[in-house]
Design a protein around this motif. Structure first.
Motif, PDB file in Angstrom:
ATOM      1  N   TRP A 209       0.832  -1.211   0.000  1.00  0.00           N
ATOM      2  CA  TRP A 209       0.000   0.000   0.000  1.00  0.00           C
ATOM      3  C   TRP A 209       0.866   1.260   0.000  1.00  0.00           C
ATOM      4  O   TRP A 209       0.590   2.215  -0.738  1.00  0.00           O
ATOM      5  CB  TRP A 209      -0.934   0.012   1.214  1.00  0.00           C
ATOM      6  N   ASN A 210       1.901   1.273   0.807  1.00  0.00           N
ATOM      7  CA  ASN A 210       2.790   2.439   0.861  1.00  0.00           C
ATOM      8  C   ASN A 210       3.467   2.678  -0.487  1.00  0.00           C
ATOM      9  O   ASN A 210       3.630   3.816  -0.927  1.00  0.00           O
ATOM     10  CB  ASN A 210       3.853   2.251   1.950  1.00  0.00           C
ATOM     11  N   TYR A 212       2.295   1.799  -3.449  1.00  0.00           N
ATOM     12  CA  TYR A 212       1.306   2.281  -4.424  1.00  0.00           C
ATOM     13  C   TYR A 212       0.980   3.758  -4.188  1.00  0.00           C
ATOM     14  O   TYR A 212       0.849   4.540  -5.133  1.00  0.00           O
ATOM     15  CB  TYR A 212       0.032   1.443  -4.343  1.00  0.00           C
ATOM     16  N   GLN A 213       0.840   4.136  -2.928  1.00  0.00           N
ATOM     17  CA  GLN A 213       0.503   5.525  -2.606  1.00  0.00           C
ATOM     18  C   GLN A 213       1.656   6.476  -2.910  1.00  0.00           C
ATOM     19  O   GLN A 213       1.444   7.637  -3.273  1.00  0.00           O
ATOM     20  CB  GLN A 213       0.092   5.622  -1.135  1.00  0.00           C
ATOM     21  N   LYS A 214       2.880   5.963  -2.789  1.00  0.00           N
ATOM     22  CA  LYS A 214       4.047   6.787  -3.088  1.00  0.00           C
ATOM     23  C   LYS A 214       4.165   7.023  -4.593  1.00  0.00           C
ATOM     24  O   LYS A 214       4.376   8.146  -5.049  1.00  0.00           O
ATOM     25  CB  LYS A 214       5.306   6.091  -2.562  1.00  0.00           C
ATOM     26  N   PRO A 216       2.194   5.002  -7.926  1.00  0.00           N
ATOM     27  CA  PRO A 216       1.432   3.862  -8.446  1.00  0.00           C
ATOM     28  C   PRO A 216       2.192   3.107  -9.537  1.00  0.00           C
ATOM     29  O   PRO A 216       2.797   3.717 -10.415  1.00  0.00           O
ATOM     30  CB  PRO A 216       0.169   4.512  -9.020  1.00  0.00           C
ATOM     31  N   LYS A 270     -12.177  -0.579  -0.685  1.00  0.00           N
ATOM     32  CA  LYS A 270     -10.799  -0.117  -0.537  1.00  0.00           C
ATOM     33  C   LYS A 270     -10.023  -0.114  -1.850  1.00  0.00           C
ATOM     34  O   LYS A 270      -9.091   0.688  -2.026  1.00  0.00           O
ATOM     35  CB  LYS A 270     -10.072  -0.983   0.499  1.00  0.00           C
ATOM     36  N   LEU A 274      -8.140   2.021  -6.967  1.00  0.00           N
ATOM     37  CA  LEU A 274      -6.997   1.313  -7.537  1.00  0.00           C
ATOM     38  C   LEU A 274      -7.391   0.609  -8.848  1.00  0.00           C
ATOM     39  O   LEU A 274      -6.681   0.678  -9.854  1.00  0.00           O
ATOM     40  CB  LEU A 274      -6.504   0.312  -6.493  1.00  0.00           C
TER      41      LEU A 274
END
Length: 367
Positions: A209-210, A212-214, A216, A270, A274
């Motif tokens: 998750w980190n 992808y958020q940083k 994608p 969630k 994405l």
């Protein structure tokens, strides 16, 4: 003609020059080249003609050699050329075919197989072709085939793919009367060791998750999609954008059993953003387009190494993680089976991997 020494004109086919006495070089009758596959005719020292065709190739002392069929003694070139057709029709020709020629014939049949099978057989051929491509099928022995399989197969599955590919080639050869037996069937495979699938830890999921958020990336988004939908890697690679309904939060997909095919795979809140991103950035109408399955797995290995996720975690572990996490959340057996797309609950149980701590927590609830 012109004398080779004094350059004066002399009668055609003169043996000696009438001016300087120099003996003239005889005409050299070399191999007469014809189109590929058309055979060859050439003049023998005796003055007669020979016809020749190539039956195939074989390896000798590390060199590629031609296996030929010839006929000598023709009085004229025309007779030799006409006899080439007879050589081609001779039953003798049918005895010889190389493994490379069989691989070429296999290409048409290969197109009817699944993408994963085609990829597996392409990889298997790349591993073994240098050893066998110029060998004739009837020259290969069972011990040789076993040695090749053991040498280039690094696991049960790669050995299995090599054996199955060779079996396909033998079946073509049997069909076309090049051989009468399938020696590949006698290749022995190692015993398949049962392998306990690992599940991803909470920390490893957070790493994805980190990441992808940083920034994608397709492979990170695809792994998270599998973690939150339980979709198989093979299903992910074939899901079309047109089969995804973000409004009603499901996608149509599935392979394997009747229960698993064309099922509605639920999309949790969630991962809606994405999946929307994957739909917008995907290629050729897919959310996970790769030229081959190998490139998908290579992309994951690279990302796994980058994020320091354990090497034992494969894309299929996402499905086991999905079902295990739902189990710990006390999802009912019937619902769990439905979400997994299994025909029976016993299969679903094989996908649950509860830790000792989780089991201890449950038994400690006893009064």
């Amino acid at each position: 003609m012109e004398c080779i020494k004094c350059k004066k004109e002399i009668p055609d086919e003169s043996v000696f020059c009438m001016y300087c006495g120099k003996k003239q070089a005889p005409a050299v009758h070399g191999v007469k080249k014809r189109g590929n596959g058309q055979g060859t005719v050439y003049k023998m020292p005796s003055g007669t003609w020979a016809a020749e065709i190539t039956l195939g190739y074989y390896m000798q002392d590390g060199k590629r050699k031609r296996k030929k069929s010839r006929k000598y003694g023709f009085r004229t070139k025309k007779e030799a050329v006409e006899y080439i057709a007879t050589l081609k029709q001779s039953p003798k020709k049918e005895k010889f075919i190389t493994m490379f020629q069989l691989w070429e014939l296999f290409q048409t049949k290969k197109e009817t197989l699944s993408k994963s099978k085609r990829t597996a057989y392409n990889i298997a051929w790349k591993k073994i072709h240098a050893e066998i491509e110029y060998r004739q099928i009837d020259e290969l022995t069972v011990p040789e085939l076993q040695a090749i399989t053991d040498k280039y197969g690094t696991s049960y599955y790669t050995k299995r793919d090599i054996k199955n590919l060779l079996s396909h080639l033998y079946q073509i050869a049997i069909r076309d009367d090049y051989t009468d037996k399938n020696r590949a069937q006698f290749i022995q495979l190692p015993e398949l060791q049962s392998q306990e699938r690992e599940v991803m830890t909470k920390q490893e999921i957070e790493l994805l998750w980190n990441d992808y958020q940083k920034e994608p990336s397709a492979i990170t988004a695809q792994m998270l999609t599998m973690l939150y939908t339980g979709i198989r890697p093979g299903e992910l690679l074939t899901i079309k954008v047109e089969n995804i309904n973000l409004d009603e939060q499901y996608m149509i997909g599935g392979i394997k059993t009747t229960k698993g095919k064309n099922r509605k795979i639920i999309i949790p809140d969630k991962i809606k953003p994405l999946l929307s991103w994957l739909m917008e950035t995907g290629k050729k109408g897919l959310i996970a387009y790769y030229p081959s399955d190998v490139e998908f797995y290579d992309a994951w290995k690279q990302k796994r190494s980058q994020l320091n996720i354990r090497d034992v975690i494969t894309p299929y572990c996402c499905r086991h993680t999905y079902i295990t996490r739902l189990t710990t959340l006390k999802v009912s057996p019937a619902m769990l089976q439905e979400l997994a797309g299994h025909e029976d609950y016993d299969t679903t149980l094989e996908y649950t991997h509860l830790s000792i701590a989780e089991r201890l927590q449950e038994v400690n609830r006893l009064d």
